[in-house]
Write a protein that holds these residues in place. Structure first.
Motif, PDB file in Angstrom:
ATOM      1  N   VAL A  73      33.916  46.293  32.731  1.00 62.04           N
ATOM      2  CA  VAL A  73      33.912  47.337  31.693  1.00 62.04           C
ATOM      3  C   VAL A  73      35.202  47.275  30.888  1.00 62.04           C
ATOM      4  O   VAL A  73      35.184  47.358  29.659  1.00 62.04           O
ATOM      5  N   GLY A  74      36.326  47.103  31.574  1.00 66.28           N
ATOM      6  CA  GLY A  74      37.607  46.992  30.875  1.00 66.28           C
ATOM      7  C   GLY A  74      37.667  45.761  29.985  1.00 66.28           C
ATOM      8  O   GLY A  74      38.238  45.801  28.890  1.00 66.28           O
ATOM      9  N   GLY A  75      37.078  44.676  30.427  1.00 59.45           N
ATOM     10  CA  GLY A  75      37.020  43.481  29.596  1.00 59.45           C
ATOM     11  C   GLY A  75      36.218  43.707  28.337  1.00 59.45           C
ATOM     12  O   GLY A  75      36.610  43.288  27.244  1.00 59.45           O
ATOM     13  N   ALA A  76      35.081  44.386  28.476  1.00 64.00           N
ATOM     14  CA  ALA A  76      34.262  44.689  27.297  1.00 64.00           C
ATOM     15  C   ALA A  76      34.996  45.635  26.359  1.00 64.00           C
ATOM     16  O   ALA A  76      34.954  45.461  25.131  1.00 64.00           O
ATOM     17  N   VAL A  77      35.701  46.607  26.936  1.00 61.88           N
ATOM     18  CA  VAL A  77      36.445  47.568  26.109  1.00 61.88           C
ATOM     19  C   VAL A  77      37.578  46.873  25.362  1.00 61.88           C
ATOM     20  O   VAL A  77      37.932  47.275  24.258  1.00 61.88           O
TER      21      VAL A  77
ATOM     22  N   VAL B 237      39.100  36.303  32.123  1.00 62.15           N
ATOM     23  CA  VAL B 237      38.425  35.457  33.122  1.00 62.15           C
ATOM     24  C   VAL B 237      39.315  35.278  34.343  1.00 62.15           C
ATOM     25  O   VAL B 237      38.867  35.386  35.482  1.00 62.15           O
ATOM     26  N   VAL B 238      40.594  35.042  34.131  1.00 63.80           N
ATOM     27  CA  VAL B 238      41.529  34.890  35.248  1.00 63.80           C
ATOM     28  C   VAL B 238      41.648  36.208  36.024  1.00 63.80           C
ATOM     29  O   VAL B 238      41.622  36.218  37.254  1.00 63.80           O
ATOM     30  N   ALA B 239      41.747  37.316  35.315  1.00 67.53           N
ATOM     31  CA  ALA B 239      41.845  38.617  35.981  1.00 67.53           C
ATOM     32  C   ALA B 239      40.596  38.924  36.793  1.00 67.53           C
ATOM     33  O   ALA B 239      40.689  39.414  37.927  1.00 67.53           O
ATOM     34  N   LEU B 240      39.417  38.624  36.246  1.00 64.44           N
ATOM     35  CA  LEU B 240      38.193  38.886  36.991  1.00 64.44           C
ATOM     36  C   LEU B 240      38.054  37.937  38.175  1.00 64.44           C
ATOM     37  O   LEU B 240      37.479  38.310  39.194  1.00 64.44           O
ATOM     38  N   SER B 241      38.571  36.726  38.066  1.00 61.04           N
ATOM     39  CA  SER B 241      38.503  35.816  39.207  1.00 61.04           C
ATOM     40  C   SER B 241      39.433  36.283  40.325  1.00 61.04           C
ATOM     41  O   SER B 241      39.150  36.051  41.503  1.00 61.04           O
TER      42      SER B 241
ATOM     43  N   ARG C 136      36.047  47.959  41.735  1.00 63.90           N
ATOM     44  CA  ARG C 136      37.107  47.270  40.993  1.00 63.90           C
ATOM     45  C   ARG C 136      36.519  46.195  40.095  1.00 63.90           C
ATOM     46  O   ARG C 136      36.931  46.042  38.952  1.00 63.90           O
ATOM     47  N   ARG C 137      35.567  45.436  40.615  1.00 62.18           N
ATOM     48  CA  ARG C 137      34.942  44.375  39.824  1.00 62.18           C
ATOM     49  C   ARG C 137      34.145  44.977  38.664  1.00 62.18           C
ATOM     50  O   ARG C 137      34.185  44.479  37.546  1.00 62.18           O
ATOM     51  N   PHE C 138      33.418  46.053  38.935  1.00 56.35           N
ATOM     52  CA  PHE C 138      32.648  46.710  37.880  1.00 56.35           C
ATOM     53  C   PHE C 138      33.562  47.209  36.769  1.00 56.35           C
ATOM     54  O   PHE C 138      33.316  46.969  35.589  1.00 56.35           O
TER      55      PHE C 138
END
Length: 70
Positions: free
Chosen positions: A33-37, A63-67, A27-29
């Motif tokens: 990837v989704g953030g970069a896309v 950043v909030v979503a990844l945290s 999920r983190r990976f």
């Protein structure tokens, strides 16, 4: 060699991060990837103030979503 094996036995969590490439879960990976896309097309397809405004909105949300995934 003995010191390396002793460190591996002493800290089992430290070696798992190396084995998975630094991501604890897929999920983190896929979050990275989704953030970069989502950031790369905005950066490539917009210009000027629009780019700045969109990136100032998208990047903090990412950043909030990844945290939350952590």
């Amino acid at each position: 060699m003995r010191a390396a094996l002793a460190e591996k036995d002493a800290a089992p969590g430290a070696s798992s991060a190396v084995m998975t490439g630094g991501f604890r879960s897929y999920r983190r990976f896929f979050g990275f990837v989704g953030g970069a896309v989502s950031v790369v097309p905005v950066d490539a397809l917009t210009d000027g103030r629009l780019r700045v405004v969109l990136l100032w909105i998208i990047v903090p949300l990412l950043v909030v979503a990844l945290s939350i995934l952590a």
